[in-house]
Scaffold this active site. Sequence first.
Site, PDB file in Angstrom:
ATOM      1  N   LYS A  88      -7.766   9.639   1.520  1.00  0.00           N
ATOM      2  CA  LYS A  88      -6.677   9.584   2.504  1.00  0.00           C
ATOM      3  C   LYS A  88      -6.364  10.967   3.048  1.00  0.00           C
ATOM      4  O   LYS A  88      -6.093  11.130   4.237  1.00  0.00           O
ATOM      5  CB  LYS A  88      -5.425   8.941   1.891  1.00  0.00           C
ATOM      6  CG  LYS A  88      -5.600   7.457   1.661  1.00  0.00           C
ATOM      7  CD  LYS A  88      -4.329   6.775   1.210  1.00  0.00           C
ATOM      8  CE  LYS A  88      -4.582   5.291   0.960  1.00  0.00           C
ATOM      9  NZ  LYS A  88      -3.492   4.622   0.275  1.00  0.00           N
TER      10      LYS A  88
ATOM     11  N   LYS B  55     -13.523  -2.182   1.725  1.00  0.00           N
ATOM     12  CA  LYS B  55     -12.541  -3.166   1.236  1.00  0.00           C
ATOM     13  C   LYS B  55     -11.586  -3.597   2.356  1.00  0.00           C
ATOM     14  O   LYS B  55     -11.327  -2.819   3.283  1.00  0.00           O
ATOM     15  CB  LYS B  55     -11.753  -2.605   0.047  1.00  0.00           C
ATOM     16  CG  LYS B  55     -10.716  -1.573   0.396  1.00  0.00           C
ATOM     17  CD  LYS B  55      -9.733  -1.316  -0.760  1.00  0.00           C
ATOM     18  CE  LYS B  55      -8.728  -0.256  -0.280  1.00  0.00           C
ATOM     19  NZ  LYS B  55      -7.722   0.129  -1.201  1.00  0.00           N
TER      20      LYS B  55
ATOM     21  N   LYS C  82      -4.895  -2.816   4.281  1.00  0.00           N
ATOM     22  CA  LYS C  82      -3.797  -2.771   5.255  1.00  0.00           C
ATOM     23  C   LYS C  82      -3.928  -1.547   6.136  1.00  0.00           C
ATOM     24  O   LYS C  82      -3.639  -1.577   7.316  1.00  0.00           O
ATOM     25  CB  LYS C  82      -2.455  -2.686   4.513  1.00  0.00           C
ATOM     26  CG  LYS C  82      -2.002  -3.993   3.930  1.00  0.00           C
ATOM     27  CD  LYS C  82      -0.710  -3.863   3.144  1.00  0.00           C
ATOM     28  CE  LYS C  82      -0.961  -3.481   1.703  1.00  0.00           C
ATOM     29  NZ  LYS C  82       0.121  -3.820   0.778  1.00  0.00           N
TER      30      LYS C  82
HETATM   31  P1  TYM Z   1      -1.574  -2.032  -2.742  1.00  0.00           P
HETATM   32  O1  TYM Z   1      -0.243  -2.266  -2.141  1.00  0.00           O
HETATM   33  O2  TYM Z   1      -2.574  -1.289  -1.926  1.00  0.00           O
HETATM   34  O3  TYM Z   1      -2.254  -3.409  -3.142  1.00  0.00           O
HETATM   35  C1  TYM Z   1      -1.587  -4.377  -3.946  1.00  0.00           C
HETATM   36  C2  TYM Z   1      -2.578  -5.052  -4.866  1.00  0.00           C
HETATM   37  O4  TYM Z   1      -3.630  -5.661  -4.103  1.00  0.00           O
HETATM   38  C3  TYM Z   1      -4.908  -5.218  -4.579  1.00  0.00           C
HETATM   39  N1  TYM Z   1      -5.829  -5.153  -3.433  1.00  0.00           N
HETATM   40  C4  TYM Z   1      -7.013  -5.773  -3.390  1.00  0.00           C
HETATM   41  N2  TYM Z   1      -7.652  -6.546  -4.278  1.00  0.00           N
HETATM   42  C5  TYM Z   1      -8.854  -7.049  -3.916  1.00  0.00           C
HETATM   43  N3  TYM Z   1      -9.445  -6.786  -2.724  1.00  0.00           N
HETATM   44  C6  TYM Z   1      -8.847  -6.008  -1.803  1.00  0.00           C
HETATM   45  N4  TYM Z   1      -9.429  -5.770  -0.646  1.00  0.00           N
HETATM   46  C7  TYM Z   1      -7.572  -5.448  -2.121  1.00  0.00           C
HETATM   47  N5  TYM Z   1      -6.708  -4.637  -1.462  1.00  0.00           N
HETATM   48  C8  TYM Z   1      -5.645  -4.464  -2.276  1.00  0.00           C
HETATM   49  C9  TYM Z   1      -4.647  -3.826  -5.164  1.00  0.00           C
HETATM   50  O5  TYM Z   1      -5.640  -3.464  -6.089  1.00  0.00           O
HETATM   51  C10 TYM Z   1      -3.282  -4.022  -5.801  1.00  0.00           C
HETATM   52  O6  TYM Z   1      -3.407  -4.582  -7.075  1.00  0.00           O
HETATM   53  N6  TYM Z   1      -0.656   1.739  -5.867  1.00  0.00           N
HETATM   54  C11 TYM Z   1      -0.584   0.308  -5.705  1.00  0.00           C
HETATM   55  C12 TYM Z   1       0.814  -0.263  -5.825  1.00  0.00           C
HETATM   56  C13 TYM Z   1       1.521   0.092  -7.096  1.00  0.00           C
HETATM   57  C14 TYM Z   1       1.231  -0.422  -8.394  1.00  0.00           C
HETATM   58  C15 TYM Z   1       2.191   0.190  -9.260  1.00  0.00           C
HETATM   59  C16 TYM Z   1       0.271  -1.299  -8.889  1.00  0.00           C
HETATM   60  C17 TYM Z   1       2.570   0.925  -7.208  1.00  0.00           C
HETATM   61  N7  TYM Z   1       2.987   0.994  -8.512  1.00  0.00           N
HETATM   62  C18 TYM Z   1       2.183  -0.103 -10.637  1.00  0.00           C
HETATM   63  C19 TYM Z   1       0.258  -1.586 -10.257  1.00  0.00           C
HETATM   64  C20 TYM Z   1       1.202  -0.983 -11.120  1.00  0.00           C
HETATM   65  C21 TYM Z   1      -1.095  -0.044  -4.319  1.00  0.00           C
HETATM   66  O7  TYM Z   1      -1.068   0.760  -3.411  1.00  0.00           O
HETATM   67  O8  TYM Z   1      -1.444  -1.336  -4.170  1.00  0.00           O
END
Ligand code: TYM
Length: 332
Positions: free
Chosen positions: A114, A197, A200
């Site tokens: 990023k 992947k 968003k």
């Molecule tokens: P975020 O908001 O990007 O995504 C939320 C969850 O969706 C999963 N994910 C995917 N899984 C499969 N294929 C995809 N293309 C795909 N895109 C997203 C992500 O792996 C995630 O599980 N940093 C984290 C948010 C967070 C978090 C936490 C997660 C903040 N604190 C504590 C677990 C524990 C994030 O940006 O996820």
Amino acid sequence: MTRKRVLSGIQATADSTHLGNYLGAVRHWVSFQDEHDAFYCIADLHTLTVETDPAVLRRRTLATAAQLLASGIDPDKCTFFLQSHVAQHNQLGWVMECMAGFGEASRMTQFKDKSQKSGSDRTVVGLFTYPMLMAADILLYQADLVPVGEDQRQHLEITRDLAERFNSRYGKTFQIPDGHIVKSGAKIYDLQNPTAKMSKSSSSVAGIVEIMDSPEVNAKKIKSAVTDTGREVKFDEKEKPGISNLLMIHSTLSGKSIETIEKDFEGKGYGDFKTEVAEVVVEFLRPVRQRALELLEDEASLLAILHDGAAKARIVADHTLQATYKNLGLVQ
Ligand code: TYM
């Protein structure tokens, strides 16, 4: 027997969550709530690492909450809250920043990707310290299990390292969490660029299946998914990444094995296959979208759910924070 603790989070970076979020993470959140002591948060503070108009951030946060509830998150079975409502996340986040080495934080691939894309002048410090706040999210609740998609694996590793380091320096304070990353659905790919992947922040509109898109739009996106020039519906991530992605989506949503779906389409072309995948996705998403729209009409009830969740979360979070401060030698 005490139930195992589960924690996970999602950012509120868009008006709609997408199929990757659901298949990689949220469906596991839903299934964990029955047998586990589950905590799920919307990581709205993490969302601040991307500059967002305040009205848009507010709208997206509530929309994300509505979509999670519509997907099956049940506030009577789990603790569902906003990260910003529980101040202990920032407080433990600072402690984690003081545990983490500059070098190990610099090696985080999401930060590298990023920050490379936006250049160092436009990269905020919060993007660098992001994994330490995420570690705090997890460790505050003494989570045993963290259901996430494949892209969060490295953030979980650093969380474990920080917890182990703290425990060995200051005495056992944190549960060491395990990731729950299920191969089927852990990485859903962009429909237009099936080696990247679904995301968003980086997928094109046509590459991402959004929960809040109309059924017609999502059906069209799936039917226009990029595939190869062959004809055989076969799972082969190297040679047929587009078809493999669609097979994975179908199988994870329909519960049919990939082999069964391959057999169903023996001798048929990609067109028939895509039509069926579109049907499976659309029929799955239709009621979720409808319910999310209904929930959004009653903002007061949505806020009440989030405030109740935060009140429950604060009790657990504060318990861990106080133990952490005590073990560090901070005067109580
Ligand atoms: P975020 O908001 O990007 O995504 C939320 C969850 O969706 C999963 N994910 C995917 N899984 C499969 N294929 C995809 N293309 C795909 N895109 C997203 C992500 O792996 C995630 O599980 N940093 C984290 C948010 C967070 C978090 C936490 C997660 C903040 N604190 C504590 C677990 C524990 C994030 O940006 O996820």
